[in-house]
Scaffold this motif. Sequence first.
Motif, PDB file in Angstrom:
ATOM      1  N   VAL A  12       0.816  -1.227   0.000  1.00  0.00           N
ATOM      2  CA  VAL A  12       0.000   0.000   0.000  1.00  0.00           C
ATOM      3  C   VAL A  12       0.846   1.272   0.000  1.00  0.00           C
ATOM      4  O   VAL A  12       0.316   2.374  -0.115  1.00  0.00           O
ATOM      5  N   SER A  37      -1.649   0.227   7.999  1.00  0.00           N
ATOM      6  CA  SER A  37      -1.896   1.512   7.321  1.00  0.00           C
ATOM      7  C   SER A  37      -3.305   1.532   6.730  1.00  0.00           C
ATOM      8  O   SER A  37      -3.499   1.522   5.508  1.00  0.00           O
ATOM      9  N   THR A  58       3.564 -11.741   9.822  1.00  0.00           N
ATOM     10  CA  THR A  58       4.381 -12.477  10.796  1.00  0.00           C
ATOM     11  C   THR A  58       3.510 -13.450  11.597  1.00  0.00           C
ATOM     12  O   THR A  58       3.999 -14.133  12.487  1.00  0.00           O
ATOM     13  N   GLU A  86      11.010  -4.567   8.194  1.00  0.00           N
ATOM     14  CA  GLU A  86      11.249  -3.364   9.005  1.00  0.00           C
ATOM     15  C   GLU A  86      12.736  -3.085   9.142  1.00  0.00           C
ATOM     16  O   GLU A  86      13.576  -3.947   8.857  1.00  0.00           O
ATOM     17  N   TYR A 149      19.605  -5.259  11.202  1.00  0.00           N
ATOM     18  CA  TYR A 149      18.852  -5.261   9.931  1.00  0.00           C
ATOM     19  C   TYR A 149      19.620  -6.056   8.868  1.00  0.00           C
ATOM     20  O   TYR A 149      19.064  -6.949   8.212  1.00  0.00           O
ATOM     21  N   GLY A 180      19.413   0.242  -2.674  1.00  0.00           N
ATOM     22  CA  GLY A 180      20.383   1.000  -1.890  1.00  0.00           C
ATOM     23  C   GLY A 180      19.622   1.981  -1.016  1.00  0.00           C
ATOM     24  O   GLY A 180      19.001   1.584  -0.026  1.00  0.00           O
ATOM     25  N   VAL A 182      16.589   4.571  -1.142  1.00  0.00           N
ATOM     26  CA  VAL A 182      15.466   4.933  -2.005  1.00  0.00           C
ATOM     27  C   VAL A 182      14.399   5.678  -1.197  1.00  0.00           C
ATOM     28  O   VAL A 182      13.533   5.067  -0.564  1.00  0.00           O
TER      29      VAL A 182
END
Length: 239
Positions: A12, A37, A58, A86, A149, A180, A182
């Motif tokens: 979305v 959202s 998840t 995330e 991450y 990269g 964005v």
Amino acid sequence: MTERVVLITGGVRGLGLAVARRMAADGDRVHLAYRSSHDLAREREAEFEGRVHRADVTDQDEVRALFARIAEREGRLDVLVHAVGEYVAAPLTETSPADWRRMWSSNVESTVLVADAARPLLRASRGALLAFGVAGLEGLAARRRTAAYAAAKSALLVFVRSFAREEAPHGVRANLLSPGVVPHDHAAADAFDEALRARIPLGRTGTPEEVAEAARFLCSDEARYVTGVDLAVAGGWLA
Ligand SMILES: NC(=O)c1ccc[n+]([C@@H]2O[C@H](COP(=O)([O-])OP(=O)(O)OC[C@H]3O[C@@H](n4cnc5c(N)ncnc54)[C@H](OP(=O)(O)O)[C@@H]3O)[C@@H](O)[C@H]2O)c1
């Protein structure tokens, strides 16, 4: 030709939305999934003709219900683009065990769950799966502020390559697209960091549309002999 049925999780907003619009422009029948959202989801309802679904990817039960809904409604699934994952940025001293768990759950576990649920449908259509990494995974390099991450995305790369290998005999392809930096309306603050931008060899950040073009290619018949790759779309930036 039959219209392809595509599901884009995290579709979305951001990169997922750009991919959704690119594929819809090609005539694909695109479904979107989101978690929280609700306002954005409502805005997308008309554009994607009601094919917007709420599911926390998840949660295994919610994932199963999502794929059952698509199977019931469409009878097939040709492409799964998993644009969920995330982000957290902090040195190790400020990265909590909860952050590590969240990175694993959001980036790795969610992909395992959607890939498992999609497998029979993708086998039936000899379809394709695409997930999102981050540029520079191949180097297994140290990260200044994104160890949790990048570690999760590295595990994701191993999962996607293994999935690609196991599914190849069934005609299913699986690839990773690694952006990269964005920026977009809902991107993390780091995507707007001037110091990061200055380290990108092509001299600028990427656009969601450039990412979407690469995603379109990887999920298309033009890439029918491409599986198990990690394609960096990063202006030469490798973290
Ligand atoms: N943008 C960049 O510069 C960049 C760079 C490298 C890699 N990437 C990767 O590219 C992918 C897309 O990035 P993005 O910038 O478009 O991310 P984003 O703006 O954070 O969008 C991600 C979407 O995923 C959805 N989502 C998150 N957790 C979910 C869950 N448990 N269940 C269902 N949906 C969930 C969110 O939906 P809700 O809002 O409804 O919760 C959100 O719309 C991610 O994997 C990211 O790590 C992005």
